[in-house]
Design an enzyme around this catalytic site. Structure first.
Site, mmCIF file in Angstrom:
data_model
loop_
_atom_site.group_PDB
_atom_site.id
_atom_site.type_symbol
_atom_site.label_atom_id
_atom_site.label_comp_id
_atom_site.label_asym_id
_atom_site.label_seq_id
_atom_site.Cartn_x
_atom_site.Cartn_y
_atom_site.Cartn_z
ATOM 1 N N GLU A 145 31.750 50.002 59.722
ATOM 2 C CA GLU A 145 31.307 50.867 58.794
ATOM 3 C C GLU A 145 30.325 50.073 57.732
ATOM 4 O O GLU A 145 29.212 50.771 57.382
ATOM 5 C CB GLU A 145 32.490 51.494 58.025
ATOM 6 C CG GLU A 145 33.174 52.611 59.139
ATOM 7 C CD GLU A 145 34.425 53.206 58.849
ATOM 8 O OE1 GLU A 145 35.034 52.219 57.820
ATOM 9 O OE2 GLU A 145 35.164 53.532 59.677
ATOM 10 N N ASP A 194 33.215 48.512 50.755
ATOM 11 C CA ASP A 194 33.706 49.757 51.432
ATOM 12 C C ASP A 194 34.833 50.019 51.340
ATOM 13 O O ASP A 194 35.864 49.532 51.912
ATOM 14 C CB ASP A 194 33.025 49.675 52.891
ATOM 15 C CG ASP A 194 33.223 50.990 53.689
ATOM 16 O OD1 ASP A 194 33.798 51.975 52.951
ATOM 17 O OD2 ASP A 194 32.885 51.213 54.770
ATOM 18 N N ASP A 234 30.938 59.187 61.863
ATOM 19 C CA ASP A 234 31.973 58.485 60.927
ATOM 20 C C ASP A 234 33.255 59.080 61.207
ATOM 21 O O ASP A 234 33.540 60.139 60.747
ATOM 22 C CB ASP A 234 31.238 58.587 59.524
ATOM 23 C CG ASP A 234 32.357 57.700 58.612
ATOM 24 O OD1 ASP A 234 33.358 57.350 58.933
ATOM 25 O OD2 ASP A 234 32.038 58.065 57.275
ATOM 26 N N LYS A 238 43.873 57.952 61.349
ATOM 27 C CA LYS A 238 43.374 56.368 61.382
ATOM 28 C C LYS A 238 44.149 55.281 61.138
ATOM 29 O O LYS A 238 44.035 54.446 61.697
ATOM 30 C CB LYS A 238 42.169 56.593 60.666
ATOM 31 C CG LYS A 238 41.023 55.563 60.848
ATOM 32 C CD LYS A 238 39.839 55.706 60.051
ATOM 33 C CE LYS A 238 38.729 54.656 60.230
ATOM 34 N NZ LYS A 238 37.530 54.836 59.219
#
Lengths: 612, 244
Positions: free
Chosen positions: A167, A189, A8, A69
């Site tokens: 994810e 999420d 992850d 990210k």
């Protein structure tokens, strides 16, 4: 056979996990921590990743990269509005984002590769075998460029990326191992920097994603920014100081805001204490959960629109969803839980640790690929419509969003001028009519077409979105049946040649001297303790005797001297002595009126690091 | 544009010998000799992919069951450790099965696909304003032009919102009509009593009616999207209907 790990790669924290005898395990580092802060620090002596890098954030803000990210697969134009929140320097250009660190420029995939490499090393140390293959997760709403950038990062880190998994879907697999009943599931999420909603149907071991939506620029980071902006205004009003240009103070505020936000998930009110010696005052502010909620409410509301769109695309009403699953650290925020519960009309699940569940899911997917798990299969979708530019700047859709992947579409191209041997295509992703409102993925150049009158060549181009959600393009001339050659110019990505070069460079950098890295870490630890002690003395010197103060000052001076030397053991010993010397001071501070603000026993823990 | 591709159906090509060991495969998807996956190129169209007759009324549960069965055979996850050739075949077969499933699952896409199959490659169905709404549409266009020129006042906003609701209602009605025609089509496909010339006649009529309804529906969708844009709303929700 080597082990395939699940990774992850998060905005704030990253994790690595694997499957052992049907059970998923998240791999800790030597100190037992499973979360690796997604922070990379560049120093004169080498590169730091994780906690060590995070600790040097305040002291070395321009050379410490976090939340990278958010920059993956982006161009400078995309991110320039939020650059004021980052202390590091992003170089203006009309291509892929480049970050200037001292005398070199690095791209986001290279920075991510350093995080991946640290996780790879952690897994290798834990498993005692080389790790060369991985499944890496990305936000479901990541576009092709962002996915490709993630895959590139894996390659640069020396990992073969067998699959890019979304994810929320990974999380559903983790729940699916033991807890999920058959039916319709919504996975909400909300992570550090991204938001996804995925609606799935689970039946007979098939995890079929019906629709997904999201915002790749919305997460806990934005909550922190809202709090920081509020604090800046408050400091201006109460102290007359404008801290917007003070990079170090901004990092202090950001870390303080993040820690306060986390505490407010469990407490009704908390106190922020931020010493600003360079401005001649210590800033203290009580903040209540209600105040935080007012600040972040508009952001939480922004997640509800994508939820409704995903439900509409899945052809479902909110109350038709059987189970709601919460994923991502930001779903610990009570306001988020409340709004999700209101929308779906049912209590959401959060039994699995929201920080770990995605990595666990990645490990499950890795085991499926390795042939371990055979009774679970994931059918995911592409989040965005794929199309090509046509006359008048209009996008013509080839593959609609929320199509099950892999999926393909064929399109015929021809020439418009006699003797033309090259045809250009512009490939886009997005939901708008006009090219300019969508995301440019790449320009493809079909060449080697035999010269013929205009309109005669018939070139069939196949656009295939693979199971990673990444586009592959093939072309052939129908008359001759021969494959046409295609050159890809990614709009916001790295070419193959660039990735190859970075792979080579990374091997050079991998030969870093371990000893020097340990020395840097020891110095950073020392700096943290020094800062924390100075802060504690500022607040609590009136509460202890002169003798004790002198003792602490002595240990402080000794550590400062050791820190400037290069004997790692001496630094560590002096650090420990200072820690011991301040134990009592920490207790006194705890007992004092500041008790509320302090949750840990030692000054370092109380003031040095925000509680997670 | 996509409709045209659907119209082309799946390319039929001979697949008698295994690409790997050259033994007879006899229409199986895995070679009886070497167990390698075979390209699914024998399917003539999306209905054939799932072994279904070319009818518009579908048992969605059954369709899903068959889709899951194919997914369990062809999905790339199951070919991770296979040869590159097998991986390529698995990818193509999966892409085909997925597109077939999504096309047939959606009642509108299903009709568009059927028309393409029946009439050969047709480059989309151009939107067409319903005759009875021509006058109303002119007024809407005028209001839209006005909305572009200046900010919306509350009155115009309400008018456009009401108009959009009316058109959405009309679109639902058109979709209902399409269902009726679909049922007539299925009855025609099932029935065998009528003389063949009458059947051809009726077949053409039904296809024309379907096309007419789809053209009106496409037109309504465009106007609904324009109204949403003018109202400053994200038209994403409405765009989705373009494909359903």
């Amino acid at each position: 056979m080597s082990r395939i790990v699940g990774i992850d790669l998060g905005t704030t924290n990253s994790l690595v996990a694997y499957m052992e005898g049907g059970f998923p395990r998240v791999i800790p580092d030597a100190e037992g921590h499973v979360l690796l802060p997604s922070v990379v620090g560049f120093t004169a002596d080498g590169i730091l990743v994780g906690d060590a890098a995070k600790r040097q954030l305040v002291r070395n803000p321009t050379r410490t990269i976090y939340s990278v990210k958010r920059l993956m697969g982006k161009g400078y134009e995309d991110v320039k509005k939020e650059l004021r929140y980052f202390p590091f320097h992003v170089v203006p250009s009309d291509e892929v984002v480049k970050i200037r660190v001292a005398d070199r420029e690095v791209t986001p995939p290279e920075v991510s590769a350093l995080i991946l490499r640290a996780l790879k090393e952690r897994a290798e140390a834990h498993l005692g075998l080389p790790v060369t293959k991985a499944v890496i997760t990305v936000p479901a709403y990541f576009n092709d460029s962002q996915r490709q950038a993630t895959k590139d990062a894996g390659r640069i880190a020396g990992l073969e990326v067998l699959r890019i998994v979304n994810e929320p879907t990974a999380a559903s697999l983790a729940y699916g191992l033991h807890r999920l009943k058959e039916g319709t599931v919504a996975v909400y999420d909300l992570g550090g920097g991204t938001f996804d909603i995925s609606i799935l149907r689970v039946k007979d071991g098939i995890f079929e994603v019906l629709a997904t939506n999201g915002n790749t620029h919305l997460g806990g980071d934005d909550f922190d920014r809202a709090v920081v902006d509020w604090l800046l205004a408050d400091i201006k009003a109460r102290h007359g100081a404008d801290l917007r240009a003070d990079l170090e103070a901004l990092q202090e505020l950001r870390l303080g805001a993040e820690a306060a936000k986390c505490r407010l998930s469990f407490e009704e009110r908390t106190v922020l204490t931020i010493p600003l010696p360079q401005h001649g005052f210590t800033y203290r502010r009580e903040i209540s959960r209600a105040e935080l909620e007012t600040l972040i409410e508009p952001l939480v509301q922004q997640t509800l629109g994508p939820c409704r769109l995903a439900l509409a695309d899945a052809g479902l009403s909110a109350n038709a969803v059987d189970e709601v699953v919460l994923v991502g650290g930001s779903t610990r925020v009570p306001l988020v839980k409340r709004r999700v519960q209101e929308l779906f009309g049912k209590t959401p699940h959060s039994q699995l640790n929201p920080d770990e569940v995605v990595a666990v899911g990645a490990a499950v997917q890795a085991d499926i690929l390795a042939g371990g798990i055979t009774n679970m299969l994931l059918l995911d979708v592409t989040p965005l419509s794929l199309g090509i530019e046509t006359l008048g700047g209009v996008m013509s859709v080839l593959t609609p969003r929320n199509m099950t992947i892999p999926t393909s579409a064929k399109e015929l191209f021809t020439t418009s001028v006699d003797g033309q041997t090259v045809v250009d295509m512009h490939v886009l992703q997005g939901e708008r009519e006009l090219v300019k409102d969508n995301r440019s993925l790449a320009r493809f150049e079909l060449s080697g077409i035999d010269p013929m009158p205009a309109g005669m060549p018939r070139i069939e181009v196949t656009f295939l979105i693979d199971a990673n959600g990444i586009l592959q393009v093939n072309a052939r001339e129908l008359r001759t049946g021969k494959a046409a050659s295609i050159e890809v110019k990614p709009s916001y990505g790295l070419t193959d040649t660039e990735v190859e070069r970075m792979i080579e460079e990374s091997f050079v950098h991998a030969e870093e001297d371990v000893a020097s890295r340990l020395l840097i870490e020891a110095r950073n630890e020392a700096d943290t303790v020094i800062r924390a002690t100075e802060r504690a003395l500022g607040q609590g010197s009136g509460l202890i005797g002169q003798e004790e103060t002198a003792q602490i000052n002595g240990a402080l001076a000794a550590l400062k001297a050791a820190r400037d030397g290069s004997d790692r053991d001496a630094i560590r010993a002096a650090t420990e002595r200072l820690n011991q010397a301040t134990l009592h001071l920490a207790e006194v501070l705890m007992d004092s009126a500041l008790k509320e603000a302090l949750t840990a026993k030692r000054v370092t823990e109380a003031l040095g690091k925000p509680e997670r | 544009m996509t409709e045209a591709k659907r119209g082309e159906g799946v390319t039929r090509s001979a697949r008698d010998l295994c690409w790997n060991c050259q033994s007879e495969v006899g229409g199986e998807y895995f070679c009886p000799q070497c167990v390698k996956v075979q390209p699914a190129s024998v399917w003539s169209d999306y209905f054939d992919v799932f072994g279904l007759p070319r009818k518009l009324g579908l048992d969605l549960e059954e369709l899903q069951r068959r889709f899951y069965d194919w997914s369990r055979k062809f999905h790339p996850d199951l070919f991770q450790r296979a040869t590159p050739e097998e991986q390529a075949i698995s990818l193509e077969n999966s892409a085909l099965v997925n597109t077939a499933y999504r096309t047939l699952r959606d009642p509108i896409a299903r009709v568009e696909y059927l028309i393409g199959l029946e009439e050969g490659a047709v480059k989309g169905i151009p939107p067409k304003a319903p005759l009875d709404l021509l006058e109303e549409m002119l007024l809407v266009q005028e209001a839209l032009e006005g909305a572009k020129a200046s900010a919306l006042d509350a009155q115009t906003q309400k008018r456009l919102t009401d108009e959009r609701a009316r058109l959405a209602e009309r679109r639902r009605a058109e979709e209902e009509r399409l269902l009726d025609v679909s049922r007539e089509w299925d009855a025609l496909v099932e029935g065998s009593s009528a003389a063949s010339r009458d059947r051809d006649d009726l077949r053409r009529k039904l296809l024309d009616r379907m096309k007419g309804i789809l053209a009106v529906r496409a037109y309504l969708t465009t106007v609904i999207n324009d109204l949403s844009d003018a109202l400053g709303e994200d038209s994403q929700t409405h765009v989705s209907h373009r494909r359903h």
